[in-house]
Design an enzyme around this catalytic site. Structure first.
Site, PDB file in Angstrom:
ATOM      1  N   TYR A 187       0.786  -1.181   0.011  1.00 13.17           N
ATOM      2  CA  TYR A 187      -0.143  -0.117   0.022  1.00 13.17           C
ATOM      3  C   TYR A 187       1.039   1.167  -0.218  1.00 13.17           C
ATOM      4  O   TYR A 187       0.664   2.204  -0.788  1.00 13.17           O
ATOM      5  CB  TYR A 187      -0.970   0.155   1.269  1.00 13.17           C
ATOM      6  N   PHE A 211      -6.766  20.573 -24.860  1.00 14.40           N
ATOM      7  CA  PHE A 211      -7.224  19.267 -24.696  1.00 14.40           C
ATOM      8  C   PHE A 211      -8.765  19.540 -24.395  1.00 14.40           C
ATOM      9  O   PHE A 211      -8.988  19.919 -23.331  1.00 14.40           O
ATOM     10  CB  PHE A 211      -6.380  18.255 -24.271  1.00 14.40           C
ATOM     11  N   ASP A 212      -9.549  18.676 -24.636  1.00 12.25           N
ATOM     12  CA  ASP A 212     -11.137  18.395 -24.200  1.00 12.25           C
ATOM     13  C   ASP A 212     -11.201  18.263 -22.550  1.00 12.25           C
ATOM     14  O   ASP A 212     -12.058  18.875 -22.064  1.00 12.25           O
ATOM     15  CB  ASP A 212     -12.019  17.618 -25.277  1.00 12.25           C
ATOM     16  N   ASP A 217       1.015  19.832 -20.390  1.00 14.10           N
ATOM     17  CA  ASP A 217       0.156  19.027 -20.803  1.00 14.10           C
ATOM     18  C   ASP A 217       0.765  17.887 -21.679  1.00 14.10           C
ATOM     19  O   ASP A 217       1.145  18.283 -23.029  1.00 14.10           O
ATOM     20  CB  ASP A 217      -1.024  19.346 -21.310  1.00 14.10           C
ATOM     21  N   ALA A 222       0.987  14.726 -22.645  1.00 17.68           N
ATOM     22  CA  ALA A 222       0.770  13.466 -23.060  1.00 17.68           C
ATOM     23  C   ALA A 222       1.640  12.970 -24.210  1.00 17.68           C
ATOM     24  O   ALA A 222       2.027  11.673 -24.246  1.00 17.68           O
ATOM     25  CB  ALA A 222      -0.666  13.197 -23.700  1.00 17.68           C
ATOM     26  N   LYS A 251      -0.531   7.742 -23.598  1.00 20.47           N
ATOM     27  CA  LYS A 251       0.067   7.984 -24.934  1.00 20.47           C
ATOM     28  C   LYS A 251       1.535   7.794 -25.141  1.00 20.47           C
ATOM     29  O   LYS A 251       1.841   6.433 -25.185  1.00 20.47           O
ATOM     30  CB  LYS A 251      -0.297   9.477 -25.020  1.00 20.47           C
ATOM     31  N   HIS A 268     -19.631  14.624 -26.678  1.00 17.81           N
ATOM     32  CA  HIS A 268     -19.290  14.066 -27.858  1.00 17.81           C
ATOM     33  C   HIS A 268     -19.349  12.471 -27.437  1.00 17.81           C
ATOM     34  O   HIS A 268     -19.668  11.532 -28.290  1.00 17.81           O
ATOM     35  CB  HIS A 268     -18.227  14.287 -28.543  1.00 17.81           C
TER      36      HIS A 268
HETATM   37  C1  LIG Z   1      -5.207  12.169 -23.619  1.00 13.65           C
HETATM   38  C2  LIG Z   1      -4.932  13.315 -23.247  1.00 13.65           C
HETATM   39  C3  LIG Z   1      -5.504  13.798 -22.022  1.00 13.65           C
HETATM   40  C4  LIG Z   1      -6.328  13.178 -20.992  1.00 13.65           C
HETATM   41  O1  LIG Z   1      -5.537  11.896 -20.621  1.00 13.65           O
HETATM   42  P1  LIG Z   1      -6.392  10.729 -20.239  1.00 13.65           P
HETATM   43  O2  LIG Z   1      -5.362   9.856 -19.956  1.00 13.65           O
HETATM   44  O3  LIG Z   1      -7.515  10.277 -21.476  1.00 13.65           O
HETATM   45  O4  LIG Z   1      -7.666  11.214 -19.086  1.00 13.65           O
HETATM   46  C5  LIG Z   1      -5.086  15.388 -21.688  1.00 13.65           C
HETATM   47  N1  LIG Z   1      -4.356  16.075 -22.493  1.00 13.65           N
HETATM   48  C6  LIG Z   1      -3.956  15.723 -23.522  1.00 13.65           C
HETATM   49  C7  LIG Z   1      -3.204  16.484 -24.537  1.00 13.65           C
HETATM   50  C8  LIG Z   1      -4.165  14.302 -23.973  1.00 13.65           C
HETATM   51  O5  LIG Z   1      -3.979  13.873 -25.365  1.00 13.65           O
END
Ligand SMILES: *Cc1c(COP(=O)(O)O)cnc(C)c1O
Length: 458
Positions: free
Chosen positions: A72, A124-125, A215, A217, A258, A450
């Site tokens: 844990y 990003f969304d 951000d 990813a 990613k 969406h």
């Molecule tokens: C996929 C993504 C996110 C969100 O990540 P999740 O693992 O899907 O929650 C945030 N920012 C960018 C640029 C992404 O491509």
């Protein structure tokens, strides 16, 4: 004769996929309310819905699963991941989360308040969702060149310094919790930022006393583009480029699904101990104790290994060349695609593909449904459905671009699958004049609609 390019890996395990008939697909998509998220995966032949969590782990990642420590608190897996994150990104403090949006939720809980302004490049969304959910505003400062899909610009993810400065000047610093740099910029087409731009954005943010959060990813794909397009970096390794990139920021949120090539996972990386402490409170509340936060030990191990593999040049070259193969096949056939090709996906320009269709009928969604019916290929709409309604007026927001994205899972499909996808798209392109009707919304959610929207054929 120069030897041809070939993948930097071979295949050890396979998974069967099945073709379907056009009649079956017409029935299935109708039952799915013309929403591709509602399809069952066995109703899809080549699934390019997303590159998120869909990659193939390596033999080394699978063997790391067996070494996972499920304690844990203080698991060796936590320390293994902490070391990998420090090696690759340089961030001293980290919090594991179950995926990228969870990292956003935790960090933004500590940083974003009602009425705040968060400038960045085409957020990003989920990032935008987490900002707007807190009644703050995301301001897009991407360069104008990003919105012309025909313009060949090496760094379409760049932030426009004049737009950024206008935002930083017109609000007090305490209203701007951070500038968000999205690498690569997913929403504008998987497009990279140059190191020069990242450096300048960071310097400007510092001048105004604002922190910079990545951000991150697709940070490794961004580094590949810096290496191959920015002359000063041609001789640097991907890892050197990544370290320099992150040196210009105060922290990062990561969707490990990613560029870390795992099926689930995320994390926050931070330089400042005090911010780490504040974020830890929310991590414990939403994700789990700070040494596992939403991840099992084995998953942290696979993620640590994935961070090293994902920042190898040969792997990145294999991946990004496969994306370019799809782009080139479509471009040569005259299909309007965004140029230059992004790192993880090819974007079909739906407004140029179906110029006769009104935007109120969801042009990119109409096209994405046609690609599915034609060949069982699943892409995704990056257009008006994704852009959602204006939170104040509740009217549809029409974004500058209306795109269908084909995102390539990492190390999953062969070049033959890519050729099949291209042929499917080209067949739809040849009959594009027969596509005269789009959709109207039957039912939708108030935010991130969406994923669940139900549509009716006009
Ligand atoms: C996929 C993504 C996110 C969100 O990540 P999740 O693992 O899907 O929650 C945030 N920012 C960018 C640029 C992404 O491509």
């Amino acid at each position: 004769m120069e030897l041809p390019f070939a993948e930097s890996y071979k295949i050890k395990m396979v998974e069967t996929i099945r073709k379907s008939t056009r009649d079956e697909r017409e029935k299935w998509i109708k039952e799915a309310w013309f929403n591709l998220f509602n399809l069952r995966s066995d109703q899809v032949f080549v699934d390019l819905l997303t590159d998120s969590g869909t990659g193939a782990m390596s033999d080394r990642q699978w063997s790391e699963l067996m070494l996972g420590d499920e304690s844990y608190a203080g698991a060796s897996s936590y320390y293994k991941l902490k070391k990998a994150i420090r090696d690759i990104t340089g961030f001293e403090y980290f919090l594991p989360t179950h995926q990228g949006r969870a990292a956003e939720n935790v960090l933004f809980s500590a940083l974003v308040k009602e009425g705040d302004i968060v400038p960045g490049n085409a957020h990003f969304d989920t990032t935008k969702g987490h900002i707007e959910f807190r009644k703050a505003t995301a301001v897009d400062c991407t360069i104008d060149e990003a919105f012309d899909t025909t313009l060949d610009h090496p760094f379409k993810g760049n932030i426009d310094l004049e737009k950024l400065e206008a935002v930083l000047k017109s609000h007090p610093a305490e209203k701007i919790p951070m500038v968000i740099i999205t690498v690569t910029c997913n929403t504008s087409g998987g497009q990279p930022l140059s190191m020069q731009n990242i450096r300048e954005v960071s310097a400007m943010a510092r001048k105004y006393g604002i922190r910079v959060i990545f951000d991150a990813a697709r940070f490794a794909e961004n580094a590949y583009f810096i290496k191959t397009r920015e002359i000063a970096y041609a001789d640097k390794s991907i890892r050197e480029i990544v370290r320099e990139m992150f040196s210009y920021g105060d922290g990062m949120t990561m969707s490990s699904k990613k560029d870390a090539i795992v099926n689930m996972g995320g994390f926050i990386g931070l330089r400042d101990e005090e911010l780490f402490r504040q974020a830890s409170i929310f991590n414990i509340m939403f994700e789990g104790y700070i040494t596992y936060g939403g991840m099992s030990g084995r998953d942290m191990n696979a993620l640590a290994q994935g961070l090293y593999e994902g920042t190898e040049f040969e792997y990145l070259e294999t991946r990004i060349k496969q994306v370019a193969l799809l782009g080139n096949l479509l471009h040569e056939a005259g299909v309007p695609v965004q140029i230059p090709f992004g790192g993880h996906a090819i974007f079909v320009d739906a407004l140029r593909f179906l110029p006769h269709l009104p935007r109120e009928q969801y042009v990119a969604q109409t096209l994405a449904v046609e690609f599915y019916i034609e060949g069982g290929v699943r892409g995704v709409e990056i257009g008006t459905l994704l852009a959602d309604r204006d939170p104040v007026t509740r009217l549809d927001r029409f974004p500058k671009l209306e795109l269908v994205r084909f995102a390539l899972p990492r190390r999953v499909y062969t070049d033959n699958h890519i050729r099949y996808v291209a042929a499917t798209v080209i067949r739809v392109y040849e009959r594009r004049n027969t596509i005269t009707k789009g959709f109207r919304i039957a039912c939708e959610a108030p935010i991130l609609r969406h994923f669940t929207v139900a549509l009716e054929k006009l």
